[in-house]
Write an enzyme that holds these catalytic residues in place. Structure first.
Site, PDB file in Angstrom:
ATOM      1  N   ASP A 293     -10.512  13.910   6.903  1.00 57.27           N
ATOM      2  CA  ASP A 293      -9.711  12.908   6.174  1.00 57.27           C
ATOM      3  C   ASP A 293      -9.331  13.386   4.776  1.00 57.27           C
ATOM      4  O   ASP A 293      -9.452  12.661   3.770  1.00 57.27           O
ATOM      5  CB  ASP A 293     -10.483  11.583   6.107  1.00 57.27           C
ATOM      6  CG  ASP A 293      -9.691  10.425   5.473  1.00 57.27           C
ATOM      7  OD1 ASP A 293      -8.460  10.373   5.645  1.00 57.27           O
ATOM      8  OD2 ASP A 293     -10.332   9.591   4.802  1.00 57.27           O
TER       9      ASP A 293
ATOM     10  N   HIS B  55       1.802   4.226  -3.066  1.00 57.65           N
ATOM     11  CA  HIS B  55       1.733   5.695  -3.008  1.00 57.65           C
ATOM     12  C   HIS B  55       2.919   6.308  -3.765  1.00 57.65           C
ATOM     13  O   HIS B  55       2.787   7.323  -4.455  1.00 57.65           O
ATOM     14  CB  HIS B  55       1.743   6.190  -1.559  1.00 57.65           C
ATOM     15  CG  HIS B  55       0.412   6.127  -0.877  1.00 57.65           C
ATOM     16  ND1 HIS B  55      -0.736   6.660  -1.420  1.00 57.65           N
ATOM     17  CD2 HIS B  55       0.052   5.603   0.314  1.00 57.65           C
ATOM     18  CE1 HIS B  55      -1.752   6.469  -0.586  1.00 57.65           C
ATOM     19  NE2 HIS B  55      -1.298   5.819   0.477  1.00 57.65           N
TER      20      HIS B  55
ATOM     21  N   TYR C 128      -3.742  14.375  -3.149  1.00 58.71           N
ATOM     22  CA  TYR C 128      -4.200  13.619  -1.984  1.00 58.71           C
ATOM     23  C   TYR C 128      -5.329  14.335  -1.234  1.00 58.71           C
ATOM     24  O   TYR C 128      -5.227  14.669  -0.043  1.00 58.71           O
ATOM     25  CB  TYR C 128      -3.022  13.341  -1.033  1.00 58.71           C
ATOM     26  CG  TYR C 128      -3.220  12.178  -0.109  1.00 58.71           C
ATOM     27  CD1 TYR C 128      -3.305  12.362   1.278  1.00 58.71           C
ATOM     28  CD2 TYR C 128      -3.322  10.873  -0.588  1.00 58.71           C
ATOM     29  CE1 TYR C 128      -3.484  11.286   2.137  1.00 58.71           C
ATOM     30  CE2 TYR C 128      -3.501   9.797   0.263  1.00 58.71           C
ATOM     31  CZ  TYR C 128      -3.582  10.015   1.623  1.00 58.71           C
ATOM     32  OH  TYR C 128      -3.757   8.943   2.470  1.00 58.71           O
TER      33      TYR C 128
ATOM     34  N   HIS D 270      -9.698   8.172   2.737  1.00 55.94           N
ATOM     35  CA  HIS D 270      -9.777   6.781   3.216  1.00 55.94           C
ATOM     36  C   HIS D 270     -11.223   6.328   3.351  1.00 55.94           C
ATOM     37  O   HIS D 270     -11.477   5.231   3.815  1.00 55.94           O
ATOM     38  CB  HIS D 270      -9.100   6.661   4.588  1.00 55.94           C
ATOM     39  CG  HIS D 270      -7.632   6.891   4.582  1.00 55.94           C
ATOM     40  ND1 HIS D 270      -7.078   8.111   4.927  1.00 55.94           N
ATOM     41  CD2 HIS D 270      -6.602   6.085   4.274  1.00 55.94           C
ATOM     42  CE1 HIS D 270      -5.760   8.027   4.837  1.00 55.94           C
ATOM     43  NE2 HIS D 270      -5.441   6.816   4.447  1.00 55.94           N
TER      44      HIS D 270
ATOM     45  N   GLU E 187      -5.807   6.598  -2.730  1.00 61.19           N
ATOM     46  CA  GLU E 187      -5.896   5.607  -1.655  1.00 61.19           C
ATOM     47  C   GLU E 187      -6.353   4.239  -2.158  1.00 61.19           C
ATOM     48  O   GLU E 187      -5.792   3.199  -1.790  1.00 61.19           O
ATOM     49  CB  GLU E 187      -6.859   6.073  -0.559  1.00 61.19           C
ATOM     50  CG  GLU E 187      -6.165   6.825   0.541  1.00 61.19           C
ATOM     51  CD  GLU E 187      -5.109   5.979   1.236  1.00 61.19           C
ATOM     52  OE1 GLU E 187      -5.402   4.828   1.618  1.00 61.19           O
ATOM     53  OE2 GLU E 187      -3.970   6.463   1.359  1.00 61.19           O
TER      54      GLU E 187
ATOM     55  N   HIS F 270       0.847  -1.201   0.000  1.00 65.41           N
ATOM     56  CA  HIS F 270       0.000   0.000   0.000  1.00 65.41           C
ATOM     57  C   HIS F 270       0.882   1.250   0.000  1.00 65.41           C
ATOM     58  O   HIS F 270       0.714   2.159  -0.798  1.00 65.41           O
ATOM     59  CB  HIS F 270      -0.919  -0.021   1.231  1.00 65.41           C
ATOM     60  CG  HIS F 270      -1.755   1.215   1.412  1.00 65.41           C
ATOM     61  ND1 HIS F 270      -3.116   1.244   1.247  1.00 65.41           N
ATOM     62  CD2 HIS F 270      -1.397   2.486   1.764  1.00 65.41           C
ATOM     63  CE1 HIS F 270      -3.562   2.475   1.469  1.00 65.41           C
ATOM     64  NE2 HIS F 270      -2.537   3.250   1.787  1.00 65.41           N
ATOM     65  N   GLU F 271       1.849   1.267   0.906  1.00 63.63           N
ATOM     66  CA  GLU F 271       2.713   2.442   1.029  1.00 63.63           C
ATOM     67  C   GLU F 271       3.561   2.650  -0.216  1.00 63.63           C
ATOM     68  O   GLU F 271       3.693   3.771  -0.721  1.00 63.63           O
ATOM     69  CB  GLU F 271       3.622   2.309   2.263  1.00 63.63           C
ATOM     70  CG  GLU F 271       2.867   2.257   3.579  1.00 63.63           C
ATOM     71  CD  GLU F 271       1.797   3.318   3.705  1.00 63.63           C
ATOM     72  OE1 GLU F 271       0.792   3.054   4.378  1.00 63.63           O
ATOM     73  OE2 GLU F 271       1.930   4.412   3.117  1.00 63.63           O
TER      74      GLU F 271
END
Ligand SMILES: O=C(NO)[C@]12CC[C@H](CC1)C2
Ligand SMILES: [Zn+2]
Length: 317
Positions: free
Chosen positions: A227, A147, A158, A232, A167, A143-144
């Site tokens: 958020d 990005h 973002y 998210h 996301e 996931h990271e």
């Protein structure tokens, strides 16, 4: 730093034994893997918040201490994610140019999060109730790192809808990497490091985003400012569409014929790297994904039909 390339063994966050590449010299064994791109380098923040911290040095090339687990997984899973993008999508590291993969573990104190800093991955240890060390989950590391792929390609802003797509791309490739390595794969996010005392839960479900209160249809999107405008939260709309595209199913009366993980992955990768732009919204995401599928399989293909159905099923028409 000079030395010999070597292979070490160690235990990950969840106590599983694995082997990984290190660099050994007279000082000892460093978490440096020189076999992938320009190298994978794992650091220790020592529970402070300076990054990257200290390059991880072990005395004997055996990483079985409890304190080592977060570093073992960060290093190993970064290598696996590197392999996925290289082997499946012919992308050499997150930038396509062999960029170094830098990770820092033991960041902060009881830090319940992980993030891509803009130049490296950073993992907290969690507080032991909400999270255990966050590098212990392959889907989180992928996931990271996704990005970083996004930032060096579509560069989706973002916030708001572009941020939700940002996301979702990270959740999608986090899941596809988990399936690629057959590492207890599922369409949940962060299940391996979330709430150790609660079995069967996850941070998010792509199969049913409503389980964590997130929308599974565009008509239910969050329009507030929290958020970063729901990055998210509204990711659930795309996550559900991705689940349907790969697996098939009926949703709000729309039936989608599944096309499988590999074709879905190729479509999303091409969409992300060839068509999406920083300001893409859900409407442009639909058009872009149809175009990517058309490039790959043809306008009258079953794959294109399933992309259209998947977006329609979540109310993006
Ligand atoms: O969604 C995320 N970041 O944007 C998470 C939150 C918990 C896992 C680690 C980082 C996924
Ligand atoms: Zn994220």
């Amino acid at each position: 730093l000079t030395g010999e390339d070597s292979t070490a063994t160690g235990k990950g966050v969840l106590g599983d034994t694995k082997s990984f590449n290190t660099l050994v010299n007279s000082s000892g064994s460093y978490l440096v893997d020189r076999t992938r791109g320009s190298g994978i380098f794992t650091y220790d923040a020592k529970n402070r918040t300076r990054t990257p911290g200290t390059l991880w040095l072990d005395s004997d090339n055996v990483y079985n201490a409890a304190y080592d687990g977060a570093a073992v997984d960060a290093h190993t899973y970064a290598g696996q994610t590197y392999d996925y993008f290289q082997d499946v999508h012919s992308r050499n590291s997150y930038d396509g140019n062999g960029a170094e993969l830098i990770s820092t573990v033991h960041y902060g104190r009881s830090y319940n999060n992980a993030f891509w800093s803009g130049s490296q991955m950073v993992y907290g240890d969690g507080d032991g109730n909400t999270f255990v060390p966050l590098s212990g989950a392959l889907d989180v590391i992928a996931h990271e790192l996704t990005h970083a792929v996004t930032d060096t390609s579509a560069d989706l802003i973002y916030q708001n809808e572009s941020g939700a797509i940002n996301e979702s791309m990270s959740d999608i490739f986090g899941t596809l990497v988990e399936y690629h390595f057959n590492n207890k794969p599922d369409w949940q996010v962060g299940e391996d490091i979330y709430t150790p005392s609660v079995a069967g839960d996850a941070l998010r479900s792509m199969e049913d985003p409503t389980l964590s209160g997130d929308p599974d249809h565009y008509s239910k999107r969050y329009t507030g400012t929290g958020d970063y405008g729901g990055v998210h939260i509204n990711s659930g709309i795309s996550n559900k569409a991705a689940f349907l595209l790969a697996n098939g199913g009926s949703h709000y009366g729309v039936t989608v014929a599944g096309i499988g993980n590999d074709k879905a992955g190729d479509i999303y990768y091409r969409t992300l790297t060839q068509y999406l732009t920083p300001n893409s919204n859900y409407s442009h995401f639909r058009v872009s994904t149809i175009q990517a599928a058309t490039d790959l399989y043809g306008a009258s293909s079953a794959e294109v039909a399933s992309v259209k159905a998947a977006f329609s099923a979540v109310g993006v028409n």
